[in-house]
Design a protein around this motif. Structure first.
Motif, PDB file in Angstrom:
ATOM      1  N   GLN A   1      73.024 -19.243  52.819  1.00  0.00           N
ATOM      2  CA  GLN A   1      74.008 -19.949  52.005  1.00  0.00           C
ATOM      3  C   GLN A   1      75.230 -19.102  51.663  1.00  0.00           C
ATOM      4  N   LYS A   2      75.036 -17.798  51.470  1.00  0.00           N
ATOM      5  CA  LYS A   2      76.123 -16.943  51.003  1.00  0.00           C
ATOM      6  C   LYS A   2      76.847 -16.205  52.123  1.00  0.00           C
ATOM      7  N   SER A   3      76.439 -16.405  53.345  1.00  0.00           N
ATOM      8  CA  SER A   3      77.086 -15.727  54.464  1.00  0.00           C
ATOM      9  C   SER A   3      77.536 -16.770  55.474  1.00  0.00           C
ATOM     10  N   ASN A   4      78.105 -16.287  56.548  1.00  0.00           N
ATOM     11  CA  ASN A   4      78.525 -17.224  57.594  1.00  0.00           C
ATOM     12  C   ASN A   4      77.646 -17.134  58.832  1.00  0.00           C
ATOM     13  N   PHE A   5      76.438 -16.574  58.692  1.00  0.00           N
ATOM     14  CA  PHE A   5      75.522 -16.501  59.835  1.00  0.00           C
ATOM     15  C   PHE A   5      75.107 -17.901  60.258  1.00  0.00           C
ATOM     16  N   ASP A   6      74.942 -18.084  61.559  1.00  0.00           N
ATOM     17  CA  ASP A   6      74.455 -19.359  62.079  1.00  0.00           C
ATOM     18  C   ASP A   6      72.941 -19.468  61.965  1.00  0.00           C
ATOM     19  N   PHE A   7      72.262 -18.333  61.980  1.00  0.00           N
ATOM     20  CA  PHE A   7      70.801 -18.298  61.947  1.00  0.00           C
ATOM     21  C   PHE A   7      70.353 -17.101  61.119  1.00  0.00           C
ATOM     22  N   VAL A   8      69.360 -17.299  60.272  1.00  0.00           N
ATOM     23  CA  VAL A   8      68.742 -16.220  59.507  1.00  0.00           C
ATOM     24  C   VAL A   8      67.236 -16.441  59.569  1.00  0.00           C
ATOM     25  N   GLY A   9      66.485 -15.389  59.857  1.00  0.00           N
ATOM     26  CA  GLY A   9      65.041 -15.546  59.920  1.00  0.00           C
ATOM     27  C   GLY A   9      64.286 -14.279  59.579  1.00  0.00           C
ATOM     28  N   ILE A  10      63.031 -14.481  59.201  1.00  0.00           N
ATOM     29  CA  ILE A  10      62.116 -13.377  58.964  1.00  0.00           C
ATOM     30  C   ILE A  10      60.904 -13.572  59.859  1.00  0.00           C
ATOM     31  N   ALA A  11      60.595 -12.540  60.628  1.00  0.00           N
ATOM     32  CA  ALA A  11      59.384 -12.512  61.449  1.00  0.00           C
ATOM     33  C   ALA A  11      58.427 -11.526  60.797  1.00  0.00           C
ATOM     34  N   LEU A  12      57.153 -11.907  60.760  1.00  0.00           N
ATOM     35  CA  LEU A  12      56.140 -11.065  60.141  1.00  0.00           C
ATOM     36  C   LEU A  12      54.967 -10.858  61.086  1.00  0.00           C
ATOM     37  N   LYS A  13      54.294  -9.738  60.902  1.00  0.00           N
ATOM     38  CA  LYS A  13      53.056  -9.508  61.632  1.00  0.00           C
ATOM     39  C   LYS A  13      52.057 -10.552  61.182  1.00  0.00           C
ATOM     40  N   SER A  14      51.279 -11.057  62.122  1.00  0.00           N
ATOM     41  CA  SER A  14      50.257 -12.040  61.788  1.00  0.00           C
ATOM     42  C   SER A  14      49.129 -11.387  61.016  1.00  0.00           C
ATOM     43  N   ALA A  15      48.600 -12.104  60.047  1.00  0.00           N
ATOM     44  CA  ALA A  15      47.501 -11.582  59.235  1.00  0.00           C
ATOM     45  C   ALA A  15      46.243 -11.390  60.073  1.00  0.00           C
ATOM     46  N   ASP A  16      46.038 -12.266  61.060  1.00  0.00           N
ATOM     47  CA  ASP A  16      44.831 -12.190  61.870  1.00  0.00           C
ATOM     48  C   ASP A  16      44.927 -11.183  63.009  1.00  0.00           C
ATOM     49  N   SER A  17      46.126 -10.807  63.387  1.00  0.00           N
ATOM     50  CA  SER A  17      46.301  -9.849  64.471  1.00  0.00           C
ATOM     51  C   SER A  17      47.582  -9.054  64.223  1.00  0.00           C
ATOM     52  N   LEU A  18      47.447  -7.777  63.961  1.00  0.00           N
ATOM     53  CA  LEU A  18      48.622  -6.960  63.660  1.00  0.00           C
ATOM     54  C   LEU A  18      49.501  -6.739  64.894  1.00  0.00           C
ATOM     55  N   GLU A  19      49.015  -7.125  66.052  1.00  0.00           N
ATOM     56  CA  GLU A  19      49.814  -6.976  67.265  1.00  0.00           C
ATOM     57  C   GLU A  19      50.741  -8.164  67.489  1.00  0.00           C
ATOM     58  N   GLN A  20      50.503  -9.281  66.822  1.00  0.00           N
ATOM     59  CA  GLN A  20      51.326 -10.464  67.007  1.00  0.00           C
ATOM     60  C   GLN A  20      52.377 -10.568  65.913  1.00  0.00           C
ATOM     61  N   ILE A  21      53.547 -11.047  66.320  1.00  0.00           N
ATOM     62  CA  ILE A  21      54.668 -11.219  65.414  1.00  0.00           C
ATOM     63  C   ILE A  21      55.124 -12.672  65.531  1.00  0.00           C
ATOM     64  N   LYS A  22      55.315 -13.332  64.394  1.00  0.00           N
ATOM     65  CA  LYS A  22      55.753 -14.725  64.412  1.00  0.00           C
ATOM     66  C   LYS A  22      56.917 -14.904  63.450  1.00  0.00           C
ATOM     67  N   TRP A  23      57.842 -15.776  63.827  1.00  0.00           N
ATOM     68  CA  TRP A  23      58.947 -16.144  62.950  1.00  0.00           C
ATOM     69  C   TRP A  23      58.414 -17.105  61.907  1.00  0.00           C
ATOM     70  N   ARG A  24      58.457 -16.702  60.635  1.00  0.00           N
ATOM     71  CA  ARG A  24      57.843 -17.478  59.550  1.00  0.00           C
ATOM     72  C   ARG A  24      58.855 -18.233  58.702  1.00  0.00           C
ATOM     73  N   TYR A  25      59.984 -17.624  58.419  1.00  0.00           N
ATOM     74  CA  TYR A  25      60.966 -18.214  57.510  1.00  0.00           C
ATOM     75  C   TYR A  25      62.315 -18.210  58.208  1.00  0.00           C
ATOM     76  N   VAL A  26      62.911 -19.373  58.394  1.00  0.00           N
ATOM     77  CA  VAL A  26      64.205 -19.441  59.079  1.00  0.00           C
ATOM     78  C   VAL A  26      65.102 -20.484  58.416  1.00  0.00           C
ATOM     79  N   ARG A  27      66.394 -20.276  58.601  1.00  0.00           N
ATOM     80  CA  ARG A  27      67.426 -21.233  58.202  1.00  0.00           C
ATOM     81  C   ARG A  27      68.471 -21.239  59.315  1.00  0.00           C
ATOM     82  N   GLY A  28      69.048 -22.392  59.519  1.00  0.00           N
ATOM     83  CA  GLY A  28      70.079 -22.527  60.537  1.00  0.00           C
ATOM     84  C   GLY A  28      69.521 -22.769  61.929  1.00  0.00           C
ATOM     85  N   ASN A  29      68.225 -23.016  62.009  1.00  0.00           N
ATOM     86  CA  ASN A  29      67.622 -23.246  63.318  1.00  0.00           C
ATOM     87  C   ASN A  29      68.083 -24.587  63.884  1.00  0.00           C
TER      88      ASN A  29
END
Length: 142
Positions: free
Chosen positions: A19-47
């Motif tokens: 909301q406060k920037s002019n980015f077209d996309f903002v996201g957070i990817a986190l390591k999966s709780a069940d597997s520390l080797e996997q990374i998933k995009w969990r929170y995004v805006r502008g998708n």
């Protein structure tokens, strides 16, 4: 493991940056709780699609994997230039990003990298060290 307070904080952080920037996309990817080797995009805006939900990366692959593995920020202004960019970046493909910057999210207790905050542009706006500094500013305030 991400608790309920973390989920709210991450969702709020992504929403605030978007909301406060002019980015077209903002996201957070986190390591999966069940597997520390996997990374998933969990929170995004502008998708522009929900396909980001199906992206599962391993440590070291893609922008999120690279930042998780190295613990260092990343930025690139030629993400769609296949002759210049040898790194496969599925999030930039599905979201049609031309430039992006990403920083590690570090757990204050363990000092381990647990996630990645990324922001990018579809319109060709450049990213730089300044973009990384902006993302760090927002992350510190979260």
């Amino acid at each position: 493991m991400v608790g309920p307070a973390d989920k709210i904080a991450y969702e709020t952080l992504v929403q605030t940056i978007y909301q406060k920037s002019n980015f077209d996309f903002v996201g957070i990817a986190l390591k999966s709780a069940d597997s520390l080797e996997q990374i998933k995009w969990r929170y995004v805006r502008g998708n522009i699609t929900q396909r980001y939900r199906r992206i599962v990366l391993r440590n070291g692959l893609g922008i999120a994997g690279l930042v998780l593995r190295t613990g260092e920020p990343f930025f690139d202004n030629a993400l769609n230039d296949k002759s210049q960019n040898l790194m496969y970046t599925p999030i930039t493909v599905v979201e049609k990003l031309n430039s992006a910057a990403a920083i590690p999210i570090i757990d204050p207790q363990s000092r381990a990298v647990t996630g990645v905050l990324m922001a990018g542009y579809r319109n060709g706006s450049p990213v730089s060290h300044e973009t990384v500094a902006i993302l760090r500013y927002y992350l510190r305030r979260a």
